[in-house]
Design an enzyme around this catalytic site. Structure first.
Site, PDB file in Angstrom:
ATOM      1  N   CYS A 170       0.078   4.019   2.424  1.00 15.15           N
ATOM      2  CA  CYS A 170       0.322   3.584   3.765  1.00 15.15           C
ATOM      3  C   CYS A 170       2.048   3.992   4.045  1.00 15.15           C
ATOM      4  CB  CYS A 170       0.245   1.885   4.173  1.00 15.15           C
ATOM      5  SG  CYS A 170      -1.388   1.356   3.905  1.00 15.15           S
ATOM      6  N   CYS A 189       0.784  -1.097   0.001  1.00 17.51           N
ATOM      7  CA  CYS A 189       0.053  -0.143  -0.089  1.00 17.51           C
ATOM      8  C   CYS A 189       0.756   1.310  -0.004  1.00 17.51           C
ATOM      9  CB  CYS A 189      -0.955  -0.044   1.343  1.00 17.51           C
ATOM     10  SG  CYS A 189      -1.827   1.602   1.426  1.00 17.51           S
TER      11      CYS A 189
END
Length: 321
Positions: A85, A82
């Site tokens: 993230c 991700c």
């Protein structure tokens, strides 16, 4: 945080009951917070932790719930693939550390901890929630600016105080000494991480490309390059406008690629793959190459062993032959 009532914003959405009483080996909060009888939080109490930033698993989560009775815990649900993230996590860590123990950050890799992912219903990541006195509190989803993180954390501390959770955490010196030091990043990797923290994705791309030029087998640089290229593509893109454009032109390749990128950054992996595979199936053979290339790139970001990638590869193969 749109609802100041403890737990109200996640009531019915999060079920932590199956994780509360699971036996766990000594973990991040093994020393346990100072609590009174009936598990009531002790105002102003302190607790020793190995670090203010903890890696938490399905097995060690009960200790984090107990820790939240003394000091509020911020839970960062993330995954290795991700991109947002990787943009948000350093900001969360920075702000938590600056607060000097008034908050603890618990990092949960959703791919490695499916029970926690299911309990929090982490359909889109990064997802940030909090725990106060063992109860979940909604915070935000997606990468947000540092100033917004600070504002939300300030609201969290106010909410915690209203519920009697006013303790603090201190790093256990012995535990910190026992923890192995993380190896220093290679210079170009460090430059890329610094650029990502600053939001300068173009500079991060250049750093990773230099690292690969020096060592074509540098797997971490290759993975980092793919992630930051994704962030660069979606930087500044208006989500609603992009979705509207894709909906109005189902066979517009750039429009569909953009929405697929946005879906990946938002954690909607299956949606991204389905969009591109549907597009691939409808395009003439001589127009398919950009879609196939993007799919292969996204497969690499999510991970070849991921079941969503395996399923999507199978469908792609069936469309090719």
């Amino acid at each position: 945080m749109t609802d100041p009532t403890l737990g109200a914003s996640l009531r019915g959405a999060v079920d932590l009951s199956t994780l509360r009483n699971r036996p766990a080996s000594a973990g991040p909060a093994a020393s346990g917070p100072a609590v009174a009888g009936d598990n009531a939080p002790v105002p102003g109490a302190g607790v020793l932790v190995p670090s203010l930033v903890l890696d938490v698993t399905d097995e060690t989560f009960p200790q984090v719930l107990e820790l939240s009775r003394t000091v509020p815990v911020v839970v960062d649900l993330w995954a290795e693939w991700c991109g947002p993230c990787k943009q948000l996590s350093p900001v969360l860590e920075k702000v938590v550390l600056e607060l000097g123990g008034r908050l603890v950050l618990a990092k949960v890799d959703v791919d490695a901890n499916p029970q926690l992912s299911q309990a929090f219903r982490a359909q889109s990541i990064p997802m940030v929630v909090a725990l106060v006195a063992g109860q979940p509190v909604q915070m935000f989803t997606g990468a947000v600016p540092e100033q917004q993180v600070r504002e939300v954390f300030a609201q969290l501390l106010q909410l915690a105080a209203q519920n009697g959770v006013t303790g603090s955490a201190a790093v256990d010196g012995e535990a910190a000494e026992e923890a192995p030091a993380e190896p220093a990043l290679p210079p170009l990797h460090a430059e890329a991480f610094e650029a990502i923290e600053e939001g300068d994705y173009a500079r991060a791309v250049r750093a990773y490309e230099k690292a690969l030029a020096e060592n074509p087998r540098d797997a971490e640089a290759r993975a980092g390059l793919g992630q930051v290229q994704l962030l660069l593509r979606v930087q500044g893109v208006d989500l609603q406008a992009a979705r509207a454009a894709a909906a109005s032109a189902p066979l517009d390749i750039p429009a569909q690629l953009t929405v697929a990128d946005l879906d990946i950054t938002g954690g909607h992996v299956e949606d991204a793959f389905a969009r591109l595979l549907d597009l691939f199936a409808q395009l003439p053979a001589d127009e398919r190459a950009p879609v196939r290339e993007r799919l292969v790139e996204l497969f690499g970001l999510v991970g070849d062993a991921d079941p969503r990638v395996i399923a999507a590869r199978g469908r792609l193969a069936s469309l090719l032959f």
